[in-house]
Write an enzyme that holds these catalytic residues in place. Structure first.
Site, short mmCIF file in Angstrom:
data_model
loop_
_atom_site.label_atom_id
_atom_site.label_comp_id
_atom_site.label_asym_id
_atom_site.label_seq_id
_atom_site.Cartn_x
_atom_site.Cartn_y
_atom_site.Cartn_z
N ARG A 50 16.65 33.37 48.27
CA ARG A 50 17.69 33.82 47.33
C ARG A 50 17.37 35.24 46.88
O ARG A 50 18.24 36.10 46.81
CB ARG A 50 17.81 32.87 46.12
CG ARG A 50 18.71 33.44 45.03
CD ARG A 50 19.23 32.42 44.02
NE ARG A 50 18.27 31.39 43.66
CZ ARG A 50 17.19 31.58 42.91
NH1 ARG A 50 16.91 32.79 42.43
NH2 ARG A 50 16.37 30.58 42.64
N TYR A 102 44.75 41.32 45.88
CA TYR A 102 44.48 40.06 46.56
C TYR A 102 44.59 38.89 45.57
O TYR A 102 44.02 38.96 44.47
CB TYR A 102 43.08 40.13 47.17
CG TYR A 102 42.65 38.86 47.85
CD1 TYR A 102 43.23 38.46 49.05
CD2 TYR A 102 41.65 38.07 47.31
CE1 TYR A 102 42.83 37.29 49.67
CE2 TYR A 102 41.25 36.90 47.93
CZ TYR A 102 41.85 36.52 49.11
OH TYR A 102 41.45 35.37 49.71
N ASP A 174 37.83 48.00 46.08
CA ASP A 174 37.84 46.97 47.12
C ASP A 174 38.27 47.67 48.41
O ASP A 174 39.44 48.04 48.57
CB ASP A 174 38.81 45.86 46.72
CG ASP A 174 38.87 44.72 47.74
OD1 ASP A 174 38.52 44.95 48.91
OD2 ASP A 174 39.28 43.60 47.36
N LYS A 199 36.47 39.87 56.64
CA LYS A 199 37.62 40.48 57.30
C LYS A 199 37.12 41.46 58.38
O LYS A 199 36.51 41.02 59.33
CB LYS A 199 38.50 41.14 56.26
CG LYS A 199 38.76 40.26 55.00
CD LYS A 199 39.57 39.02 55.26
CE LYS A 199 39.57 38.03 54.11
NZ LYS A 199 40.01 38.57 52.83
C1 LIG Z 1 39.83 38.21 51.44
C2 LIG Z 1 39.82 39.25 50.40
C3 LIG Z 1 39.02 39.11 49.25
C4 LIG Z 1 38.18 37.89 48.99
O1 LIG Z 1 37.15 37.78 49.93
P1 LIG Z 1 36.53 36.38 50.41
O2 LIG Z 1 35.54 36.77 51.43
O3 LIG Z 1 37.66 35.55 50.94
O4 LIG Z 1 35.91 35.76 49.20
C5 LIG Z 1 39.04 40.15 48.33
N1 LIG Z 1 39.80 41.26 48.52
C6 LIG Z 1 40.58 41.41 49.61
C7 LIG Z 1 41.38 42.66 49.76
C8 LIG Z 1 40.62 40.42 50.58
O5 LIG Z 1 41.42 40.57 51.64
#
Ligand SMILES: *Cc1c(COP(=O)(O)O)cnc(C)c1O
Length: 386
Positions: A50, A102, A174, A199
């Site tokens: 961890r 999101y 983000d 992603k």
């Molecule tokens: C998918 C996504 C998230 C969340 O991420 P996870 O890996 O699903 O927890 C946050 N911001 C954006 C723009 C996303 O596409």
């Protein structure tokens, strides 16, 4: 001083070195929870997975490198990474966030953190003036997502960063949609870059993971403390998969962008189309900012067919054969989604329609297949419209 390497080299070599044990070129998957000590505290840099794991550590160094940061932190998911950022704050603090973001981020803010006494203001950030009027002395964080999901609005990161610095507010971006191939928010003045590594960074739809990258050592220490104390770390196997994905990020992104441009233009020329959202169009409301801060325009596209309703949008996504109907984005395979019933279902209808996420909106994550097959697939699906 060592000459910095270029992005397309950093994706492969940034922060990486052959493994210390046998010189393995890819870091082994250290699938272990703990590490033997010779005497209490006598270890080789890792005690408990961890707190730190060599495979995760390799990924974290790679993440820092591709975002032009100094410290990377890998989490169990994108939302776990966001959760760690919000835990920097205290009850009573205020956060200003992009209004079309999101759905899961919105849910985390409203449903998990508001009950703890944090206050979120959702602002249309296309016009940075609106951010300034929402700032109070309690504002501690500005949260930006750009391009936004799914409306592809572009927010001027540099302008927001100047505002944040003037008021001594942290700025987090983000960068999931753009990836560092397209934009590097730390270079534009952001303090924290966040990713859903699920992603484009992972890129193969085979892992859920998240990331943060920062430059400031104090901020890195505080985030590391939260990562270790709360425990939502990226596991060794998942760290390996994301690191492997990053090595081809630039090649994949190049194709995502090429296919994205081709499909955006095809859709826009289609007689059944009402509106196509893609930041590469010259008449996109913030195209000038997009051109300035982005190296390319990505593979995410949303569209609304003429006179379409909920059922029409659903029929289109169900008729597609090469595009897979699924949540998520950023993998090598093309995906199609219906935000109103899928990714954005957790946002109240009234709220989501204000930002343009109507029942007829369809979102595409354009993959790296042959664009001709993707266009033919869209052609047959759109022919299902009356
Ligand atoms: C998918 C996504 C998230 C969340 O991420 P996870 O890996 O699903 O927890 C946050 N911001 C954006 C723009 C996303 O596409």
């Amino acid at each position: 001083m060592k000459k910095p390497l270029r992005f397309n080299t950093n994706t492969i070599h940034g922060g990486q070195e052959p493994d210390k044990a046998y010189g393995a070129v890819m870091p082994p998957i250290y699938q272990t929870s703990t590490f033997a000590q010779t005497t209490p505290g006598g270890h080789k840099g890792f005690e408990y997975s961890r707190s730190g794991n060599p495979t995760r550590h390799a990924l974290e160094k790679g993440l820092a490198s591709i975002e032009n940061g100094t410290y990377g932190l890998a989490f169990a998911s994108g939302l776990a990474a966001m959760d760690a950022v919000i835990k920097l704050l205290s009850p009573g603090d205020e956060i200003i966030s992009t209004n079309d973001l999101y759905g899961g981020s919105y849910r985390l803010f409203r449903k998990v953190f508001e009950p703890f006494g944090l206050h979120f203001h959702f602002v249309d950030m296309k016009d940075t003036g609106r951010i300034e009027s929402a700032i109070s002395e309690k504002t501690k964080l500005i949260w930006v997502e750009t391009p936004t999901n799914p409306m592809m609005n572009v927010i001027d990161i540099r302008a927001v960063a100047e505002l944040a610095q003037k008021h001594k507010i942290l700025l987090a971006v983000d960068n999931t949609f753009a990836t560092p191939y397209i934009q590097q928010p730390l270079d534009l003045g952001a303090d924290i870059v966040m990713h859903s590594a699920t992603k484009y960074l992972g890129g193969h739809s085979d892992v859920v993971a998240g990331a943060l990258v920062v430059r400031d050592p104090d901020l890195a220490d505080r985030l590391y403390f939260i990562q270790n104390a709360s425990g939502a770390v990226c596991g060794p196997m998942d760290s390996y998969l994301v690191l492997r994905g990053i090595k081809t990020l630039h090649v994949r992104m190049q194709r995502h962008c090429e296919n994205g441009a081709e499909i955006a233009r095809y859709l826009r020329s289609h007689p059944a189309m009402e509106k196509v959202y893609w930041p590469g169009f010259e008449d996109h409301p913030n195209h000038e900012v997009a051109k300035e801060q982005m190296n390319d325009f990505g593979g995410m596209i949303s569209f609304v067919p003429k006179g379409a309703n909920y059922a029409d949008a659903v029929r289109i996504v169900e008729s597609l054969k090469v595009f897979t109907l699924a949540e998520s984005l950023g993998g090598v395979e093309s995906l199609a989604g219906h935000p109103a019933s899928m990714t954005h279902a957790s946002i109240p209808k009234e709220e989501r329609e204000k930002s343009g996420v109507t029942d007829a909106l369809v979102r595409l994550s354009v993959g790296i297949e042959d664009a001709r097959d993707l266009i033919e697939d869209l052609e047959q699906a759109l022919s299902s419209l009356g």
